[in-house]
Scaffold this motif. Sequence first.
Motif, short mmCIF file in Angstrom:
data_model
loop_
_atom_site.label_atom_id
_atom_site.label_comp_id
_atom_site.label_asym_id
_atom_site.label_seq_id
_atom_site.Cartn_x
_atom_site.Cartn_y
_atom_site.Cartn_z
N VAL A 64 0.82 -1.22 0.00
CA VAL A 64 0.00 0.00 0.00
C VAL A 64 0.85 1.27 0.00
CG1 VAL A 64 -2.05 -1.05 1.02
CG2 VAL A 64 -0.28 -0.12 2.52
N ASP A 65 2.15 1.13 0.26
CA ASP A 65 3.05 2.30 0.17
C ASP A 65 3.33 2.68 -1.27
OD1 ASP A 65 3.32 2.34 2.94
OD2 ASP A 65 5.05 0.98 2.92
N CYS A 66 3.05 1.78 -2.20
CA CYS A 66 3.36 2.05 -3.60
C CYS A 66 2.27 2.95 -4.20
CB CYS A 66 3.43 0.74 -4.39
SG CYS A 66 3.62 1.02 -6.15
N PRO A 67 2.65 4.05 -4.84
CA PRO A 67 1.64 4.96 -5.38
C PRO A 67 0.80 4.35 -6.51
CG PRO A 67 3.85 5.59 -6.11
CD PRO A 67 4.02 4.51 -5.09
N LEU A 68 1.28 3.26 -7.06
CA LEU A 68 0.56 2.64 -8.18
C LEU A 68 -0.43 1.57 -7.72
CD1 LEU A 68 3.64 2.10 -10.56
CD2 LEU A 68 2.16 4.09 -10.39
N PHE A 69 -0.28 1.14 -6.46
CA PHE A 69 -1.06 0.02 -5.95
C PHE A 69 -2.57 0.25 -6.08
CE2 PHE A 69 -3.40 -2.03 -2.45
CZ PHE A 69 -3.04 -3.35 -2.65
N GLY A 70 -3.23 -0.69 -6.74
CA GLY A 70 -4.69 -0.64 -6.85
C GLY A 70 -5.22 0.42 -7.79
N LYS A 71 -4.33 1.26 -8.32
CA LYS A 71 -4.77 2.30 -9.26
C LYS A 71 -4.28 1.90 -10.64
CE LYS A 71 -4.34 5.64 -5.54
NZ LYS A 71 -3.14 5.80 -4.76
N VAL A 72 -3.03 2.28 -10.91
CA VAL A 72 -2.44 1.87 -12.20
C VAL A 72 -2.15 0.36 -12.18
CG1 VAL A 72 -0.49 2.25 -13.74
CG2 VAL A 72 -1.41 4.15 -12.42
N CYS A 73 -1.71 -0.13 -11.04
CA CYS A 73 -1.26 -1.52 -10.94
C CYS A 73 -2.31 -2.38 -10.23
CB CYS A 73 0.06 -1.57 -10.18
SG CYS A 73 0.76 -3.21 -10.09
N THR A 74 -2.87 -3.32 -10.97
CA THR A 74 -3.84 -4.28 -10.42
C THR A 74 -3.47 -5.66 -10.99
OG1 THR A 74 -5.39 -4.24 -12.27
CG2 THR A 74 -5.64 -2.49 -10.64
N PRO A 75 -4.08 -6.73 -10.49
CA PRO A 75 -3.76 -8.05 -11.08
C PRO A 75 -4.05 -8.12 -12.59
CG PRO A 75 -4.79 -8.34 -8.96
CD PRO A 75 -4.88 -6.87 -9.26
N MET A 76 -4.99 -7.32 -13.06
CA MET A 76 -5.29 -7.33 -14.51
C MET A 76 -4.31 -6.45 -15.28
SD MET A 76 -7.69 -9.36 -14.76
CE MET A 76 -8.15 -9.14 -16.48
N THR A 77 -3.70 -5.48 -14.59
CA THR A 77 -2.77 -4.56 -15.26
C THR A 77 -1.49 -4.43 -14.43
OG1 THR A 77 -3.79 -2.70 -14.10
CG2 THR A 77 -4.60 -3.18 -16.34
N PRO A 78 -0.76 -5.53 -14.25
CA PRO A 78 0.40 -5.47 -13.36
C PRO A 78 1.54 -4.60 -13.91
CG PRO A 78 0.34 -7.58 -14.51
CD PRO A 78 -0.90 -6.84 -14.90
N GLU A 79 2.06 -3.74 -13.07
CA GLU A 79 3.21 -2.91 -13.44
C GLU A 79 4.50 -3.51 -12.90
OE1 GLU A 79 3.47 0.09 -15.26
OE2 GLU A 79 1.49 -0.52 -15.91
N GLY A 80 4.37 -4.38 -11.93
CA GLY A 80 5.53 -5.04 -11.34
C GLY A 80 5.23 -6.50 -11.10
N ALA A 81 6.28 -7.28 -10.88
CA ALA A 81 6.13 -8.74 -10.75
C ALA A 81 5.31 -9.13 -9.52
CB ALA A 81 7.51 -9.37 -10.70
N CYS A 82 5.36 -8.30 -8.45
CA CYS A 82 4.68 -8.68 -7.20
C CYS A 82 3.15 -8.66 -7.34
CB CYS A 82 5.09 -7.75 -6.07
SG CYS A 82 6.84 -7.78 -5.72
N MET A 83 2.63 -8.10 -8.43
CA MET A 83 1.19 -8.05 -8.63
C MET A 83 0.70 -9.15 -9.58
SD MET A 83 -1.54 -6.46 -7.68
CE MET A 83 -1.52 -4.76 -7.15
#
Length: 347
Positions: free
Chosen positions: A313-332
């Motif tokens: 949740v510290d990541c500014p992309l979490f749940g907004k730009v980055c979701t399981p359907m649109t992962p920006e990083g490997a952890c998603m």
Amino acid sequence: MEISDVVDFLRNYDGRSLRLMEVCGSHTHAIATHGIRDILSPKIELISGPGCPVCVTPTAYVDRLIELSLMPDTTVVTFGDLLRVPGSKESLNEAKGHGGSVEMVYSPMDVLALASAHPEKNYVFAAVGFETTAPVYTLLLDNAVAKNLKNIKILTALKTMPGAISYLCDNGAMIDGFIAPGHVSAITGADYFNGLAEKYQIPFVVSGFGDKELVIAIYGLVQMVINNQPQVKNFYTSVVDATENKIITSQLNKYFEPADVVWRGMGVIPHSGLVLKKEFARFDAGSVGLDEDNKKNKACRCGEILMGKASPVDCPLFGKVCTPMTPEGACMVSEEGSCFNAYLVRR
Ligand code: SF4
């Protein structure tokens, strides 16, 4: 002691604040789906470390797979998770959209049928994973040798746990106790972690994956921390022995040797991976030298999350730009990833 007493203890714990880390993607997922954090006192923080195989796979590795998939007569074969992991520019799935030849399989052994049916093509298996998954690649190689298949190679990004745990301890992760990886321990034995417990004076527990198993192991770990017992305790004796499975480790030693390898977001960690021995170089699709890690989205904080220095949740992309359907990083991407599971819990 009844399980309700164990839960009461963990819920009402009011001693010093504790940071406990699991380093197994299956534990990360089990902890999220069982809601284990909900029964812990705010003074017990459970952190997800670098235990998800695709999460720790560097971008250069994905980039190399993409290059291979675009070569003539070459098909990259992989498990599904890896398809969506971002490289420095795109994922394998995206490469497939502009001509990359990529096959998804459920087992590395499926490559044997593909390679037998199409001797004119080369097949490269994306060999990612930890001590748990590595043995199946040795079976693939055994079979390729026995069937005299010359059109199979592997691109290794195999990791081993002790080096990564050492790296965390040496680099300020401030962990009070570890839940050792359950599946890895089934191969290596619980004693595998004795040296780390002694060197860093940190307790380890080996746990199963059920809700009660995890709760009991966490209770055991808290007791070991507060009683200053830097040892390894095995709470998963139905599956994990004290010592290694010699049949499997001798298979591993036959084909692989330790190497310094890159972990996504963490850099090169000495002796933390496995690469093919020189005598099996004919099966190597170029694993050595994958030393770059250029994340596609510079705001992604996977590296800090894998090291326990930030939460999803510290990541500014979490749940907004980055979701399981649109992962920006490997952890998603993977259901074993920290960000994926944090997203799951939030939903
Ligand atoms: S939420 Fe996405 S972008 Fe942010 S750290 Fe996790 S995987 Fe990376």
